[in-house]
Design a protein around this motif. Structure first.
Motif, PDB file in Angstrom:
ATOM      1  N   ALA A   1       0.866  -1.180   0.000  1.00 39.01           N
ATOM      2  CA  ALA A   1       0.000   0.000   0.000  1.00 39.01           C
ATOM      3  C   ALA A   1       0.902   1.229   0.000  1.00 39.01           C
ATOM      4  O   ALA A   1       1.785   1.356   0.850  1.00 39.01           O
ATOM      5  CB  ALA A   1      -0.906   0.014   1.224  1.00 39.01           C
TER       6      ALA A   1
ATOM      7  N   GLU B   1      -0.862  -0.907  -4.531  1.00 46.40           N
ATOM      8  CA  GLU B   1      -2.088  -0.111  -4.554  1.00 46.40           C
ATOM      9  C   GLU B   1      -1.789   1.271  -3.988  1.00 46.40           C
ATOM     10  O   GLU B   1      -1.262   1.385  -2.882  1.00 46.40           O
ATOM     11  CB  GLU B   1      -3.168  -0.797  -3.713  1.00 46.40           C
ATOM     12  CG  GLU B   1      -4.478  -0.057  -3.683  1.00 46.40           C
ATOM     13  CD  GLU B   1      -5.527  -0.808  -2.864  1.00 46.40           C
ATOM     14  OE1 GLU B   1      -5.891  -0.317  -1.772  1.00 46.40           O
ATOM     15  OE2 GLU B   1      -5.956  -1.876  -3.316  1.00 46.40           O
TER      16      GLU B   1
ATOM     17  N   SER C   1      -6.352  -2.222   4.096  1.00 46.45           N
ATOM     18  CA  SER C   1      -6.186  -2.578   2.691  1.00 46.45           C
ATOM     19  C   SER C   1      -5.233  -3.767   2.546  1.00 46.45           C
ATOM     20  O   SER C   1      -5.504  -4.711   1.802  1.00 46.45           O
ATOM     21  CB  SER C   1      -5.649  -1.381   1.893  1.00 46.45           C
ATOM     22  OG  SER C   1      -5.175  -1.800   0.625  1.00 46.45           O
TER      23      SER C   1
ATOM     24  N   ARG D   1      -5.946  -7.801   1.408  1.00 44.45           N
ATOM     25  CA  ARG D   1      -5.218  -8.389   0.283  1.00 44.45           C
ATOM     26  C   ARG D   1      -4.266  -9.504   0.715  1.00 44.45           C
ATOM     27  O   ARG D   1      -3.388  -9.894  -0.032  1.00 44.45           O
ATOM     28  CB  ARG D   1      -4.479  -7.298  -0.488  1.00 44.45           C
ATOM     29  CG  ARG D   1      -5.469  -6.322  -1.128  1.00 44.45           C
ATOM     30  CD  ARG D   1      -4.823  -5.328  -2.071  1.00 44.45           C
ATOM     31  NE  ARG D   1      -4.021  -4.335  -1.377  1.00 44.45           N
ATOM     32  CZ  ARG D   1      -2.790  -3.977  -1.749  1.00 44.45           C
ATOM     33  NH1 ARG D   1      -2.215  -4.527  -2.786  1.00 44.45           N
ATOM     34  NH2 ARG D   1      -2.132  -3.067  -1.080  1.00 44.45           N
TER      35      ARG D   1
END
Length: 179
Positions: A73, A88, A100, A104
């Motif tokens: 992230a 991301e 996040s 994932r």
């Protein structure tokens, strides 16, 4: 010991900088993370990475990306062109960045890769568990600080500190939860 902790592992100059004012870290070339530091074992302990945009851009210099095996992230409000698989870009709080990664598949240890401003945000949010430092025996005089701008005092508990053969010092601290 690792579990699902968030660890800020980095190298810094003796005067507390992680990079020169322009973001370069050429001064680290004299002090690679050798076997004594056991960087490979550290990497093997990870399940995901969170980093700031400046750290991401530095890691991508020359088109390289050495972190394909982990979901990553990147804290940024700008989109990332040609992001590698698993990367991301997102604007959000430290908790949202971690959520996040957990969504994932990062179920274990998360590397808070840098930089200093993001480290300070994680500290202030109470989401940084471990700080591991390679202190390099150089005084830069100016640069990007390891912990960003001013914030509340944060106390740490020493896990270990050991001198390395190359003259650096490897230390690890647990962030005290009882400030």
């Amino acid at each position: 010991m690792h579990g699902s902790d968030v660890i800020y592992m980095f190298a810094m100059s003796l005067d507390g900088y992680i990079a020169r004012p322009d973001g370069s870290f050429d001064w680290l070339e004299r002090f690679p993370a050798d076997a004594d530091y056991d960087f490979d074992a550290f990497l093997d302990s990870l399940s995901g990475i969170v980093m700031g945009r400046g750290s991401y851009d530095a890691a991508r210099r020359g088109g390289r990306w050495d972190y394909n095996r982990w979901p990553t992230a990147v804290a940024t409000s700008r989109s990332i062109a040609d992001a590698p698989d698993g990367v991301e870009a997102m604007a959000g709080s430290p908790a949202e960045l971690l959520q996040s990664l957990r969504r994932r598949g990062a179920t274990g240890r998360i590397w808070m890769f840098g930089g200093g401003d993001l480290a300070r945000q994680f500290l202030d949010a109470g989401l940084l568990d471990t700080i591991e430092i390679g202190t390099i025996p150089v005084i830069l005089g100016s640069g990007l600080p390891a912990f960003g701008g001013a914030g509340a005092d944060r106390w740490l508990d020493l896990d270990f500190a050991k001198p390395l053969a190359n003259g650096a010092v490897h230390s690890r601290y647990r962030v005290s939860k009882t400030d």
